[in-house]
Write a protein that holds these residues in place. Structure first.
Motif, mmCIF file in Angstrom:
data_model
loop_
_atom_site.group_PDB
_atom_site.id
_atom_site.type_symbol
_atom_site.label_atom_id
_atom_site.label_comp_id
_atom_site.label_asym_id
_atom_site.label_seq_id
_atom_site.Cartn_x
_atom_site.Cartn_y
_atom_site.Cartn_z
ATOM 1 N N UNK A 1 -7.511 0.529 -5.262
ATOM 2 C CA UNK A 1 -6.779 1.800 -5.302
ATOM 3 C C UNK A 1 -6.713 2.391 -3.894
ATOM 4 N N UNK A 2 -7.848 2.347 -3.212
ATOM 5 C CA UNK A 2 -7.889 2.872 -1.844
ATOM 6 C C UNK A 2 -6.966 2.070 -0.930
ATOM 7 N N UNK A 3 -7.008 0.760 -1.056
ATOM 8 C CA UNK A 3 -6.153 -0.082 -0.215
ATOM 9 C C UNK A 3 -4.681 0.241 -0.453
ATOM 10 N N UNK A 4 -4.316 0.361 -1.716
ATOM 11 C CA UNK A 4 -2.913 0.639 -2.030
ATOM 12 C C UNK A 4 -2.474 2.000 -1.486
ATOM 13 N N UNK A 5 -3.374 2.972 -1.543
ATOM 14 C CA UNK A 5 -3.080 4.284 -0.974
ATOM 15 C C UNK A 5 -2.821 4.167 0.531
ATOM 16 N N UNK A 6 -3.684 3.402 1.196
ATOM 17 C CA UNK A 6 -3.573 3.265 2.654
ATOM 18 C C UNK A 6 -2.269 2.556 3.036
ATOM 19 N N UNK A 7 -1.907 1.538 2.237
ATOM 20 C CA UNK A 7 -0.659 0.834 2.518
ATOM 21 C C UNK A 7 0.514 1.790 2.324
ATOM 22 N N UNK A 8 0.458 2.534 1.219
ATOM 23 C CA UNK A 8 1.548 3.427 0.868
ATOM 24 C C UNK A 8 1.747 4.490 1.957
ATOM 25 N N UNK A 9 0.650 5.002 2.456
ATOM 26 C CA UNK A 9 0.744 6.052 3.483
ATOM 27 C C UNK A 9 0.978 5.491 4.878
ATOM 28 N N UNK A 10 1.085 4.158 4.963
ATOM 29 C CA UNK A 10 1.384 3.538 6.262
ATOM 30 C C UNK A 10 0.202 3.509 7.209
ATOM 31 N N UNK A 11 -0.992 3.820 6.689
ATOM 32 C CA UNK A 11 -2.180 3.779 7.548
ATOM 33 C C UNK A 11 -2.604 2.329 7.767
ATOM 34 N N UNK A 12 -2.573 1.568 6.669
ATOM 35 C CA UNK A 12 -2.918 0.151 6.754
ATOM 36 C C UNK A 12 -1.610 -0.604 7.014
ATOM 37 N N UNK A 13 -1.404 -1.048 8.269
ATOM 38 C CA UNK A 13 -0.099 -1.636 8.594
ATOM 39 C C UNK A 13 -0.011 -3.079 8.099
ATOM 40 N N UNK A 14 -0.175 -3.243 6.771
ATOM 41 C CA UNK A 14 -0.250 -4.592 6.227
ATOM 42 C C UNK A 14 1.130 -5.223 6.157
ATOM 43 N N UNK A 15 1.216 -6.440 6.708
ATOM 44 C CA UNK A 15 2.420 -7.222 6.499
ATOM 45 C C UNK A 15 2.157 -7.972 5.198
ATOM 46 N N UNK A 16 2.546 -7.339 4.067
ATOM 47 C CA UNK A 16 2.137 -7.836 2.757
ATOM 48 C C UNK A 16 2.611 -9.267 2.500
#
Lengths: 335, 144, 307
Positions: free
Chosen positions: B30-45
């Motif tokens: 849940x935390x990871x998804x939040x971070x991705x959504x907010x653009x904090x985690x710049x994941x190239x999914x």
């Protein structure tokens, strides 16, 4: 006080760049997210947005940003490398670090005001080589490969007006940079062609009981017992068999550390000290930048009276590959 | 704030390993998804899509298993072997996450085990390194 | 089988051989079907069985005998004495040079001597190649790791320089400040006792599973495998390569040269020639670099490429 060399720190990401600046780097070097730089690792490096933010951050604090475009353009279509140079110029970096002579030629014609640094990958190990790059392209700084003794570094400095940068800390290349094809011999990809050495996609760790085996494209590079310190599965740092002896035939997993030579490095007029490790984390950058900042400043003040503080040695020792450190080629007996 | 140098006593692991691992894993994804959504985690999914991960907290006896698709992370309920496994004691994992310690340093010292797809490991490591926590409330916890 | 329009060259001896062996080798080589002979100490400054002046004299003798001769310069130039020997080669007055260092290119350029840009000059693209030509290169060797499609693309732009490909022998892969042969004997480089003399084709470095991998040659690291591009000569010819190089080995070099010469003349198939050289080279035959993969691989393309 003598003129201190610039401390040039690695930045593989925006947080690493900010960290380096916050901990005392005079300059950081970075690369773009493609094969135009020699740390072309998945997930690492900068895109336009993070590069812009990083450069602004550094310039706001009066520090410099250098862009490494230090692989060799391949074949006929070299537009990606040329674009990288254009992009660096547009972004307003303080210098580009180039390895390929053809690209230096391009940069010097297209962007006459862009400051050029000759990358360590250019393999310039003598002043004639450095001076050729100066005469042809107006190169203003050269990074020397980690093969010269300190006396030889001094000799180069005395015979050129090009600024000289040397490596001060980080994983050690035992081979002349730009002249090592071991990686492509084993995997097909090398620093010169792909900006990688012993690339991760070819690495396989195998756990067998208490033994860990490291393979590169199936070639066994090393095996470690349970608590034996490990290193990157870089070819030159593996254990091999020569005439029945199994040992680190080329080099131990080790890091270069010049702390104890700082007064001499300052004395011979080195312009910049470079830290290796764009692939390392912000935590590494913080610890190295902070330690070297303090050590360089202290060495500049104390010179002859300078002695290395145990705390610095401990801080750097912990970060070193294989937890071993060496003065490398700067110190003749190493050879 | 530095993470103290402690190893959890073996009793914790033996208790925790008997508890279902889903709640902490759910919290993590849940935390990871939040971070991705907010653009904090710049994941190239797209680099992570289709991969299974396991974070093995050795001294706590907890295994966090999750997977990624093109858009988000989810709890991995399967029994398939993960593509990438990180294993370390809680204190070392915390040091790594809070940037007190470089993962390579932990790896050199054999305090961090990385198994499986090495390139994927590098992608994840570089992803964690590239998070700019200064934009988030978590910034004050970070060492650097 | 058709004749190929390729020249055949003999590279410099990369290993450390005694003075007598060197002279004997070139006495024989003078009678081989070669277009160009490269000679000189390209690897280690401590290898002084022949002094620079000896190499120059030998080069001039071979030139007198009607051979096209090129003096190869040391690839790793560190000290002032390295540069001093280089200047001596530049001033030899007669024979052209193969340069493997930017400093050497600078001196050749300033003296107006046409030169060969060797494999270590890192010419990976057509702009750098054009630059080499402006500096005075009349011939170049691509880096040994360059694959055939990259080379073909560069040659399709019809550069004015001649192109020579390293086509036979242990691959020169890396240089270091450290001497790995001395390290094997726990000797310092400055007191190496010239152990390289005992390994006229290099010292094998194997994996812990006993697989041959690399070869130690003093400060140089080479492949254990023998880069064998004999089966690919026809495609080189077709893409516009000028010359192919055989790198000297301590035995059977004459047969290797003869095999290349026969394939170039169109009198023997590449397969038959490869077959004739079985057991006459170090390590496994490899051609991965040429075929665009890991250098250590024997693609097997070797067997049908020009069958």
């Amino acid at each position: 006080m003598p003129k201190l060399p610039e401390l040039v720190c690695p930045a593989g990401s925006l947080p690493a760049l900010k960290t380096a600046i916050d901990h005392g780097a005079d300059a950081v070097y970075m690369g773009l997210k493609n094969e135009t730089n020699a740390r072309n690792f998945a997930g690492l490096n900068f895109d336009e947005k993070s590069a812009t933010a990083g450069i602004r951050y550094a310039h706001d604090k009066g520090r410099k940003v250098l862009m490494a475009i230090n692989t060799f353009a391949q074949g006929v279509d070299i537009s990606r490398w040329q674009r990288a140079v254009d992009q660096a110029a547009d972004l307003g970096v303080d210098a580009v670090i180039l390895a390929d002579l053809g690209l230096m030629d391009y940069a010097s014609r297209r962007h006459p005001n862009l400051r050029l640094h000759m990358s360590v990958q250019s393999s310039a190990t003598n002043y004639e080589a450095v001076n050729l790059a100066r005469d042809l392209f107006g190169v203003q700084r050269a990074v020397l490969p980690r093969v010269l003794t300190l006396d030889q570094v001094g000799h180069v400095i005395r015979h050129t007006d090009v600024e000289i940068e040397v490596f001060g800390f980080g994983s050690l290349c035992v081979m002349v940079e730009g002249r090592c094809l071991l990686s492509s011999y084993a995997t097909g990809e090398s620093p010169n062609t792909h900006g990688v050495c012993s690339p991760a996609k070819f690495v396989r760790w195998e756990q067998n009981g208490n033994t860990t085996s490291a393979r590169l494209n199936d070639i066994l590079i090393d095996q470690y017992g349970q608590n034996e310190p490990a290193g990157y599965p870089t070819l030159c740092k593996g254990r091999f068999e020569v005439q029945g002896d199994t040992y680190y035939a080329l080099e131990e997993p080790t890091s270069l550390n010049v702390l104890e030579m700082l007064p001499q490095i300052i004395d011979i007029g080195v312009s910049a000290i470079k830290v290796e490790g764009r692939q390392r984390s912000p935590a590494y950058v913080a610890q190295v930048a902070k330690t070297l900042r303090e050590a360089i400043d202290t060495a500049g003040r104390e010179m002859q009276r300078f002695s290395v503080k145990p705390a610095w040695q401990a801080a750097l020792g912990k970060l070193a590959e294989g937890q071993q450190q060496t003065l490398g080629a700067y110190n003749r007996p190493w050879k | 704030m530095r993470v103290p140098d402690i190893t959890l006593p073996p009793i914790i692991a033996s208790i925790a390993s008997k508890l279902p691992a889903t709640p902490p894993t759910l919290a993590l994804v849940t935390a990871l998804n939040q971070l991705v959504k907010r653009g904090v985690l710049p994941a190239e999914m797209e680099l992570l899509a289709g991969k299974r991960f396991e974070v093995d907290v050795l001294d706590a006896g907890i295994k966090l298993r999750f997977a990624a698709d093109e858009a988000r992370f989810s709890v991995d309920q399967s029994t398939q072997a993960p593509d990438l496994r990180f294993a370390a004691n809680l204190a070392d994992l915390a040091r790594m996450m809070l940037r007190e310690e470089d993962p390579d340093t932990l790896f050199f010292n054999r305090k961090l085990v990385i198994e499986g797809d090495t390139e994927l490991g590098l992608i994840v490591k570089n992803l964690l390194d590239s998070v700019d926590w200064s934009d988030t409330p978590l910034a004050r916890f970070m060492a650097v | 089988m058709t004749a190929l329009n390729l020249k055949l060259t003999l590279g410099p001896i990369l290993f450390f051989w005694s003075r007598d062996e060197v002279f004997k080798f070139y006495e024989e080589a003078a009678g081989w079907p070669l277009d160009t002979i490269y000679l000189g100490e390209a690897v280690c400054s401590r290898r002084q069985q022949l002094r620079t002046s000896d190499w120059i004299t030998l080069a001039h003798q071979l030139a007198d005998a009607g051979k096209d001769v090129v003096l190869s310069c040391q690839a790793l130039l560190e000290s002032e004495s390295d540069l001093k020997r280089l200047r001596k080669l530049v001033e030899n007055g007669r024979v052209r040079l193969e340069v493997n260092d930017l400093g050497a290119a600078k001196l050749a350029r300033e003296s107006g001597i046409p030169f060969v840009a060797g494999t270590h000059m890192n010419v990976y693209n057509s702009s750098t190649l054009a630059l080499m030509q402006r500096l005075g290169a009349y011939r170049w060797l691509p880096p040994v790791e360059m694959d055939r499609s990259t080379l073909a693309a560069i040659l399709a732009t019809q550069p004015e320089l001649e192109t020579e490909v390293f086509a036979w022998g242990r691959l020169p892969l890396a240089f270091s400040a450290r001497c790995f042969t001395a390290r094997h004997y726990n000797l310092k480089k400055d007191d190496c006792q010239f152990k390289c003399l005992d390994y006229p084709d290099g010292l094998q470095l194997a994996t812990r599973e006993g697989a041959g991998f690399l070869s130690i040659n003093g400060i140089q690291t080479m492949s254990d495998g023998c880069h064998a591009l004999l089966p690919h000569l026809a495609e080189m010819d077709a893409m516009g390569v000028t010359a192919v190089r055989v790198s000297p080995q301590s035995a059977h070099t004459a047969e290797v040269v003869a095999a290349f010469s026969a394939v170039i003349a169109g009198t023997q198939s590449a397969n038959a020639s490869m077959e004739s050289l079985k057991g006459k080279h170090a390590g496994e035959a490899v051609d991965g670099y040429w075929c665009g993969t890991a250098g250590i691989i024997n693609t097997g393309d070797t067997l049908h490429a020009s069958a």
